[in-house]
Design an enzyme around this catalytic site. Structure first.
Site, PDB file in Angstrom:
ATOM      1  N   LYS A  82      23.099  37.621 -24.693  1.00  0.00           N
ATOM      2  CA  LYS A  82      23.686  38.007 -23.612  1.00  0.00           C
ATOM      3  C   LYS A  82      23.319  39.576 -23.156  1.00  0.00           C
ATOM      4  O   LYS A  82      23.083  39.875 -22.035  1.00  0.00           O
ATOM      5  CB  LYS A  82      25.380  38.432 -23.553  1.00  0.00           C
ATOM      6  CG  LYS A  82      26.004  36.702 -23.713  1.00  0.00           C
ATOM      7  CD  LYS A  82      27.627  37.111 -23.586  1.00  0.00           C
ATOM      8  CE  LYS A  82      28.427  35.940 -23.195  1.00  0.00           C
ATOM      9  NZ  LYS A  82      28.164  34.722 -24.226  1.00  0.00           N
ATOM     10  N   GLU A 104      34.108  39.964 -15.655  1.00  0.00           N
ATOM     11  CA  GLU A 104      35.395  39.364 -15.927  1.00  0.00           C
ATOM     12  C   GLU A 104      35.042  38.735 -17.351  1.00  0.00           C
ATOM     13  O   GLU A 104      33.824  38.531 -17.327  1.00  0.00           O
ATOM     14  CB  GLU A 104      35.980  38.187 -15.004  1.00  0.00           C
ATOM     15  CG  GLU A 104      35.303  36.934 -15.419  1.00  0.00           C
ATOM     16  CD  GLU A 104      33.751  36.717 -14.559  1.00  0.00           C
ATOM     17  OE1 GLU A 104      33.576  37.614 -13.496  1.00  0.00           O
ATOM     18  OE2 GLU A 104      32.949  36.132 -15.129  1.00  0.00           O
ATOM     19  N   SER A 372      21.631  31.070 -30.689  1.00  0.00           N
ATOM     20  CA  SER A 372      22.211  32.215 -29.473  1.00  0.00           C
ATOM     21  C   SER A 372      22.903  33.242 -29.943  1.00  0.00           C
ATOM     22  O   SER A 372      22.712  34.385 -29.448  1.00  0.00           O
ATOM     23  CB  SER A 372      22.858  31.288 -28.447  1.00  0.00           C
ATOM     24  OG  SER A 372      23.978  30.779 -29.182  1.00  0.00           O
TER      25      SER A 372
HETATM   26  C1  LIG Z   1      28.262  33.570 -24.264  1.00  0.00           C
HETATM   27  C2  LIG Z   1      27.588  32.545 -25.275  1.00  0.00           C
HETATM   28  C3  LIG Z   1      27.144  31.357 -25.170  1.00  0.00           C
HETATM   29  C4  LIG Z   1      27.252  30.719 -24.107  1.00  0.00           C
HETATM   30  O1  LIG Z   1      26.638  31.244 -22.794  1.00  0.00           O
HETATM   31  P1  LIG Z   1      25.505  30.423 -22.028  1.00  0.00           P
HETATM   32  O2  LIG Z   1      25.331  30.937 -20.754  1.00  0.00           O
HETATM   33  O3  LIG Z   1      25.699  28.930 -22.106  1.00  0.00           O
HETATM   34  O4  LIG Z   1      24.258  30.825 -23.178  1.00  0.00           O
HETATM   35  C5  LIG Z   1      26.521  30.845 -26.365  1.00  0.00           C
HETATM   36  N1  LIG Z   1      26.257  31.337 -27.377  1.00  0.00           N
HETATM   37  C6  LIG Z   1      26.598  32.636 -27.492  1.00  0.00           C
HETATM   38  C7  LIG Z   1      26.337  33.215 -28.926  1.00  0.00           C
HETATM   39  C8  LIG Z   1      27.272  33.142 -26.780  1.00  0.00           C
HETATM   40  O5  LIG Z   1      27.907  34.560 -26.951  1.00  0.00           O
END
Ligand SMILES: *Cc1c(COP(=O)(O)O)cnc(C)c1O
Length: 392
Positions: A82, A104, A372
């Site tokens: 993010k 938000e 992610s």
């Molecule tokens: C917010 C988040 C997601 C989901 O968001 P995407 O826009 O689908 O990437 C996935 N993994 C993590 C670790 C997150 O913090």
């Protein structure tokens, strides 16, 4: 539309004007060399990029098929992908002369990321959050406050994300002059889905360079989890033209796909519709209203999906699979034990699919899993899911 029949700007008049201003600014800066240099500078010196591409040797040996690499977005500052997006949009807001960021948040992850960027760039910050979520996520609320951000607790309706979006948009429309609305995924009206993808495509750009350096070839498969879809499109984008690279998005099947309200499998069961200013695939109930969604994972718990994903599914370029809570939790435990890496429960959905897929592939094939985020935020919830009680 930007993505076949998907995308667009489905927002009311005053907001449309502000969205057009963002679009104009983004068109102006997206090829601007100093803007892109600035973005790269903060990614490299603040967010800790490039993130590593790690060969998961233990997992590979244990599963006995394709070689598995993990793209370590979990090692970024603030623990997820993010940060890439919020740095990009905050830099754009600065260029537009805005003094304040508004956003938000549901579980609070995007709120914390936005508050981080606001602190970094010396901007005011206001995050709207449903009162139910405020009560559940007191740690993230406190983090935002530490970072200097005002958290607005929204008391309307069901007091969750939907009401927080309405509340933040309403507030934005009263202070368009000074305020920039920072969206957390590849969703919302154009230009957000395109812009956020551009800020996240660094992930796939790095994967490509790193795997060519290590293996001297492209991967056979790239897997990423998909909520709104930003880490997934970030990981996929650089490979879309390479037909030899299979791209797979893993969404949340929650407690199972049989019942509305038990899952968030938008790509598997969604229909065309409009949500949050965009035309895309949407989960609907029997009356055609936006359906309630559920996932153990807060980041995947969304009834829509970025319009580019809807398009990539339609043209058959990306495959989407649905992973249950239980499969994700097993992958969460597995990666922790086998590799010493506790993944975010969102990312564990992608890991779960790799666990299914790798043994069916040959040992000279390669899977890249986009990790992610890190799982520290989820440990308590997973313990509870397993029936353990942690003492504070
Ligand atoms: C917010 C988040 C997601 C989901 O968001 P995407 O826009 O689908 O990437 C996935 N993994 C993590 C670790 C997150 O913090």
């Amino acid at each position: 539309m930007e993505f076949g029949k998907f995308g667009g700007q489905f927002v009311p008049g005053p907001i449309l004007k502000a969205v057009k201003e963002v679009e104009e600014a983004y068109n102006k800066y997206k090829h601007d060399e100093t803007f892109l240099k600035d973005f790269e500078f903060y990614l490299n010196t603040y967010a800790n990029r490039p993130s590593m591409l790690y060969f998961a040797k233990n997992m590979t040996n244990d599963l006995g098929g394709a070689k598995i690499y993990l793209k370590r977005e979990d090692l970024n500052h603030t623990g997820a992908h993010k940060i890439n997006n919020v740095i990009g949009q905050a830099l754009l807001a600065k260029r537009m002369g805005k003094k304040k960021l508004i956003a938000e948040t549901g579980a609070g992850q995007h709120g914390v990321a936005t508050a981080t960027a606001a602190a970094l760039f010396n901007m005011e910050c206001e995050v709207h959050m449903g009162a139910v979520d405020v009560a559940k996520q007191s740690l993230n609320v406190y983090k935002m406050e530490l970072l200097g951000c005002k958290v607005v607790s929204v008391e309307e309706g069901l007091k969750t994300l939907k009401e927080a979006v309405d509340s933040a948009l309403t507030k934005w429309s009263t202070e368009l002059e000074d305020t920039y609305y920072l969206i957390g995924s590849v969703v919302g009206p154009h230009p957000y889905p395109t812009m956020v993808r551009d800020f996240q495509k660094i992930i796939g750009k790095e994967i490509r360079a790193q795997i060519l350096e290590i293996e001297n070839r492209l991967p056979d498969t790239v897997i990423a989890c998909a909520g709104g879809g930003s880490n997934a499109i970030g990981a996929f984008y650089q490979f879309i033209k390479d037909s030899s690279v299979k791209l797979i998005g893993a969404e949340a099947a929650g407690k199972g796909l049989d019942q509305i309200g038990d899952h968030a499998a938008t790509m598997t069961l969604g229909q065309e519709g409009v949500i949050h200013g965009m035309k895309t695939l949407v989960l609907k109930d029997k009356n055609g209203e936006i359906a309630p969604v559920y996932s153990l994972s807060a980041g995947l718990d969304y009834p829509g999906i970025g319009p580019e994903h809807a398009y990539l599914k339609e043209i058959d370029r990306v495959e989407y699979v649905a992973i249950t809570d239980e499969e994700a939790v097993q992958a969460f435990e597995y990666l922790s034990k086998v590799e010493g890496i506790i993944p975010a429960i969102e990312s564990a959905h992608a890991v779960a699919h790799a666990i299914k897929l790798a043994p069916k592939m040959s040992t000279d094939q390669i899977i890249v899993v986009n990790l992610s985020g890190r799982g520290d935020k989820d440990v308590k919830q997973i313990a509870k899911y397993r029936g353990l009680k942690l003492i504070d």
